[in-house]
Design an enzyme around this catalytic site. Structure first.
Site, PDB file in Angstrom:
ATOM      1  N   ARG A 163       0.821  -1.224   0.000  1.00 40.09           N
ATOM      2  CA  ARG A 163       0.000   0.000   0.000  1.00 40.09           C
ATOM      3  C   ARG A 163       0.853   1.271   0.000  1.00 40.09           C
ATOM      4  O   ARG A 163       0.517   2.258   0.645  1.00 40.09           O
ATOM      5  CB  ARG A 163      -0.955   0.030   1.201  1.00 40.09           C
ATOM      6  CG  ARG A 163      -1.982  -1.045   1.225  1.00 40.09           C
ATOM      7  CD  ARG A 163      -2.976  -0.966   0.063  1.00 40.09           C
ATOM      8  NE  ARG A 163      -3.744  -2.179   0.031  1.00 40.09           N
ATOM      9  CZ  ARG A 163      -3.363  -3.294  -0.618  1.00 40.09           C
ATOM     10  NH1 ARG A 163      -2.252  -3.301  -1.336  1.00 40.09           N
ATOM     11  NH2 ARG A 163      -4.082  -4.367  -0.583  1.00 40.09           N
ATOM     12  N   SER A 238     -11.084   0.619   3.204  1.00 41.46           N
ATOM     13  CA  SER A 238     -10.302   0.443   4.439  1.00 41.46           C
ATOM     14  C   SER A 238      -9.762   1.783   4.909  1.00 41.46           C
ATOM     15  O   SER A 238      -9.035   2.445   4.170  1.00 41.46           O
ATOM     16  CB  SER A 238      -9.111  -0.480   4.187  1.00 41.46           C
ATOM     17  OG  SER A 238      -9.567  -1.698   3.684  1.00 41.46           O
ATOM     18  N   GLU A 353      -4.876   4.564   6.047  1.00 42.56           N
ATOM     19  CA  GLU A 353      -4.625   4.305   4.627  1.00 42.56           C
ATOM     20  C   GLU A 353      -5.184   5.469   3.794  1.00 42.56           C
ATOM     21  O   GLU A 353      -4.642   5.845   2.764  1.00 42.56           O
ATOM     22  CB  GLU A 353      -5.309   2.987   4.233  1.00 42.56           C
ATOM     23  CG  GLU A 353      -5.104   2.618   2.794  1.00 42.56           C
ATOM     24  CD  GLU A 353      -5.722   1.268   2.435  1.00 42.56           C
ATOM     25  OE1 GLU A 353      -5.488   0.273   3.142  1.00 42.56           O
ATOM     26  OE2 GLU A 353      -6.444   1.233   1.431  1.00 42.56           O
TER      27      GLU A 353
HETATM   28  C1  LIG Z   1     -15.676   0.723  -1.046  1.00 43.22           C
HETATM   29  C2  LIG Z   1     -14.185   0.851  -1.272  1.00 43.22           C
HETATM   30  C3  LIG Z   1     -13.404  -0.286  -1.379  1.00 43.22           C
HETATM   31  C4  LIG Z   1     -12.015  -0.192  -1.597  1.00 43.22           C
HETATM   32  N1  LIG Z   1     -11.286  -1.340  -1.719  1.00 43.22           N
HETATM   33  C5  LIG Z   1      -9.951  -1.269  -1.934  1.00 43.22           C
HETATM   34  C6  LIG Z   1      -9.176  -2.469  -2.077  1.00 43.22           C
HETATM   35  O1  LIG Z   1      -9.689  -3.578  -2.036  1.00 43.22           O
HETATM   36  N2  LIG Z   1      -7.841  -2.348  -2.284  1.00 43.22           N
HETATM   37  C7  LIG Z   1      -7.223  -1.127  -2.370  1.00 43.22           C
HETATM   38  O2  LIG Z   1      -5.999  -1.095  -2.577  1.00 43.22           O
HETATM   39  N3  LIG Z   1      -7.933   0.024  -2.238  1.00 43.22           N
HETATM   40  C8  LIG Z   1      -9.271  -0.018  -2.022  1.00 43.22           C
HETATM   41  N4  LIG Z   1      -9.999   1.133  -1.872  1.00 43.22           N
HETATM   42  C9  LIG Z   1      -9.294   2.425  -1.912  1.00 43.22           C
HETATM   43  C10 LIG Z   1      -9.333   3.100  -3.308  1.00 43.22           C
HETATM   44  O3  LIG Z   1     -10.290   2.492  -4.108  1.00 43.22           O
HETATM   45  C11 LIG Z   1      -7.988   3.007  -4.029  1.00 43.22           C
HETATM   46  O4  LIG Z   1      -6.974   3.576  -3.242  1.00 43.22           O
HETATM   47  C12 LIG Z   1      -8.018   3.737  -5.381  1.00 43.22           C
HETATM   48  O5  LIG Z   1      -6.828   3.498  -6.089  1.00 43.22           O
HETATM   49  C13 LIG Z   1      -8.226   5.230  -5.227  1.00 43.22           C
HETATM   50  O6  LIG Z   1      -8.476   5.773  -6.504  1.00 43.22           O
HETATM   51  P1  LIG Z   1      -9.029   7.251  -6.639  1.00 43.22           P
HETATM   52  O7  LIG Z   1      -8.965   7.641  -8.066  1.00 43.22           O
HETATM   53  O8  LIG Z   1     -10.359   7.361  -6.016  1.00 43.22           O
HETATM   54  O9  LIG Z   1      -7.929   8.023  -5.776  1.00 43.22           O
HETATM   55  P2  LIG Z   1      -8.071   9.392  -4.973  1.00 43.22           P
HETATM   56  O10 LIG Z   1      -8.765   9.131  -3.680  1.00 43.22           O
HETATM   57  O11 LIG Z   1      -8.607  10.444  -5.851  1.00 43.22           O
HETATM   58  O12 LIG Z   1      -6.543   9.678  -4.670  1.00 43.22           O
HETATM   59  C14 LIG Z   1      -5.828   8.845  -3.789  1.00 43.22           C
HETATM   60  C15 LIG Z   1      -4.404   9.401  -3.649  1.00 43.22           C
HETATM   61  O13 LIG Z   1      -3.743   9.282  -4.898  1.00 43.22           O
HETATM   62  C16 LIG Z   1      -3.309  10.560  -5.368  1.00 43.22           C
HETATM   63  N5  LIG Z   1      -3.565  10.581  -6.820  1.00 43.22           N
HETATM   64  C17 LIG Z   1      -4.760  10.393  -7.439  1.00 43.22           C
HETATM   65  N6  LIG Z   1      -4.598  10.456  -8.772  1.00 43.22           N
HETATM   66  C18 LIG Z   1      -3.274  10.702  -8.985  1.00 43.22           C
HETATM   67  C19 LIG Z   1      -2.484  10.892 -10.159  1.00 43.22           C
HETATM   68  N7  LIG Z   1      -3.024  10.839 -11.377  1.00 43.22           N
HETATM   69  N8  LIG Z   1      -1.156  11.142 -10.004  1.00 43.22           N
HETATM   70  C20 LIG Z   1      -0.584  11.196  -8.769  1.00 43.22           C
HETATM   71  N9  LIG Z   1      -1.290  11.029  -7.622  1.00 43.22           N
HETATM   72  C21 LIG Z   1      -2.616  10.780  -7.737  1.00 43.22           C
HETATM   73  C22 LIG Z   1      -4.157  11.574  -4.627  1.00 43.22           C
HETATM   74  O14 LIG Z   1      -3.452  12.800  -4.472  1.00 43.22           O
HETATM   75  C23 LIG Z   1      -4.397  10.886  -3.300  1.00 43.22           C
HETATM   76  O15 LIG Z   1      -3.324  11.119  -2.449  1.00 43.22           O
HETATM   77  C24 LIG Z   1     -11.396   1.078  -1.682  1.00 43.22           C
HETATM   78  C25 LIG Z   1     -12.187   2.236  -1.573  1.00 43.22           C
HETATM   79  C26 LIG Z   1     -13.572   2.124  -1.377  1.00 43.22           C
HETATM   80  C27 LIG Z   1     -14.403   3.366  -1.298  1.00 43.22           C
END
Ligand SMILES: Cc1cc2nc3c(=O)[nH]c(=O)nc-3n(C[C@H](O)[C@H](O)[C@H](O)COP(=O)(O)OP(=O)(O)OC[C@H]3O[C@@H](n4cnc5c(N)ncnc54)[C@H](O)[C@@H]3O)c2cc1C
Length: 360
Positions: A163, A238, A353
């Site tokens: 992670r 999480s 996380e």
């Molecule tokens: C119901 C649910 C279940 C989930 N299950 C999992 C799971 O099983 N496993 C898991 O690993 N995660 C899980 N997650 C967490 C999440 O889905 C992941 O971390 C996902 O990759 C986040 O994507 P996002 O586009 O929403 O990121 P955001 O929340 O928009 O960003 C997350 C971080 O990444 C940075 N970021 C975003 N885009 C970029 C970019 N293009 N360049 C540089 N930095 C960037 C942001 O600044 C921020 O710090 C879950 C979340 C939810 C709501």
């Protein structure tokens, strides 16, 4: 590139808490990034956002928020067994997984239904049900907001661990990921699920040689049965990482709490009294172990806790959620209560996380 001042971030994160940013900027292309650089938009504090599913915003965010809306999807079949796919940072991760399953390309099928964008996937090296992004990642293209240039990262340069990656650490936060490339597998891909609840679900259905579709369907069903849907119960999955204990701390924990489950790092899950997969003993003095944070939270009595505005999901204690009325501050208060109780009871630090931005 679109710019809007005093913009609401409520719709841009899955916790849906009220929040206002000084300025929000939509980025749709590499040209938009270059223009933002030339205008000096990276000279003041900023944040980049995908779909906000791993993010919590507090009421006031002083940073400029860049919304990544890069599209793009290309794939190349190198041979029967190797497929390279390159996707824009704004593409929904789950669309990529669904596509790979439908094409019969293996490597990410167990990561189905992880919400969010492909661009955010390397940031915390997403993973689920025994698969992790770094197992299939071929490269990351990113923009250096300090120098105004693009760079193609090799997997080694991304500094992946559990992670975590370079892009999550302070020294890597000036990069904006614009696309990722994966190396998927074709005909000779061996589907060997190892994750206990997935294996149990497949066994229960009498499936001994699962297809990619079987794995996808079973993981999707397990996830749907355990996790709240962010559109009705806003959450960010999480909230805490599973803590990693090493050496003496691991031994002490195991001796003091023999009933606690733990995972040998990168190997598999150990059930108390059952041999581990590496050396057949349960002595972790020389090992690093990962303890399920959900178990710790459950055993301090907080699973299912609801304080009137925000709660701990009854079926998965790692998930904090609300019914649409909580602020980011309410959520952080519950998170810190959980951290305090786990520290007092187990002597273990729970690390968040979810990324938190802004102030009250
Ligand atoms: C119901 C649910 C279940 C989930 N299950 C999992 C799971 O099983 N496993 C898991 O690993 N995660 C899980 N997650 C967490 C999440 O889905 C992941 O971390 C996902 O990759 C986040 O994507 P996002 O586009 O929403 O990121 P955001 O929340 O928009 O960003 C997350 C971080 O990444 C940075 N970021 C975003 N885009 C970029 C970019 N293009 N360049 C540089 N930095 C960037 C942001 O600044 C921020 O710090 C879950 C979340 C939810 C709501």
């Amino acid at each position: 590139m679109n710019r809007q001042t005093q913009a609401s971030l409520q719709a841009y994160h899955s916790f849906r808490c009220p929040s206002i940013t000084e300025e929000e900027v939509s980025i749709r292309s590499e040209d938009d990034l270059m223009e933002a650089y030339r205008l000096g938009l990276f000279n003041e504090p900023w944040i980049v956002l995908g779909h906000g599913t791993n993010t919590l915003f507090l009421p006031r965010v002083s940073e400029r928020v860049f919304l990544m809306q890069f599209e793009g999807f290309e794939h190349e079949i190198l041979n029967d067994d190797q497929i390279h796919v390159t996707v824009g940072a704004g593409v929904e991760w789950d669309d990529l997984v669904e596509w790979s399953i439908s094409q019969g390309y293996g490597g990410i099928e167990a990561m189905i239904r992880i919400p969010g964008t492909c661009g955010a996937a390397p940031v915390q090296n997403i993973g689920a049900y025994g698969q992790e992004l770094d197992h299939v990642l071929h490269g990351v293209r990113a923009f250096d907001t300090q120098k105004g240039v693009f760079h193609d990262f090799t997997p080694d340069e991304c500094g992946f661990s559990y992670r975590d990656s370079l892009f999550k650490r302070p020294e890597g936060r000036h990069w904006i990921i614009t696309s990722i490339s994966l190396r998927l597998h074709g005909a000779s891909y061996q589907i060997r699920p190892t994750y206990p609840s997935l294996v149990a679900s497949l066994n229960e259905a009498g499936i001994s040689n699962p297809t990619l579709k079987d794995v996808g369907q079973h993981v999707a069903a397990i996830r749907a049965s355990k996790l709240p849907n962010p559109s009705s119960q806003p959450n960010a999955g999480s909230f805490f990482k599973n803590p990693v204990l090493r050496g003496e701390q691991a031994s002490r924990f195991m001796a003091q709490f023999p009933e606690a489950p733990w995972f040998e790092l990168e190997v598999g899950m150990s059930i108390p009294g059952v041999e581990t997969e590496d050396d057949g003993t349960r002595d972790a003095s020389s090992h690093a172990i990962k303890v399920p944070a959900g178990w710790l939270i459950e055993h301090v009595g907080l699973k299912g806790e609801w304080n009137g505005r925000v709660g701990v999901w009854p079926k998965q204690a790692l998930v904090l959620y609300h019914q649409g009325e909580a602020t980011g501050v309410d959520i952080l208060e519950l998170a810190s209560r959980i951290q305090d109780k786990v520290r007092q009871t187990f002597g273990v630090e729970l690390e968040q996380e979810v990324r938190v931005y802004g102030v009250e």
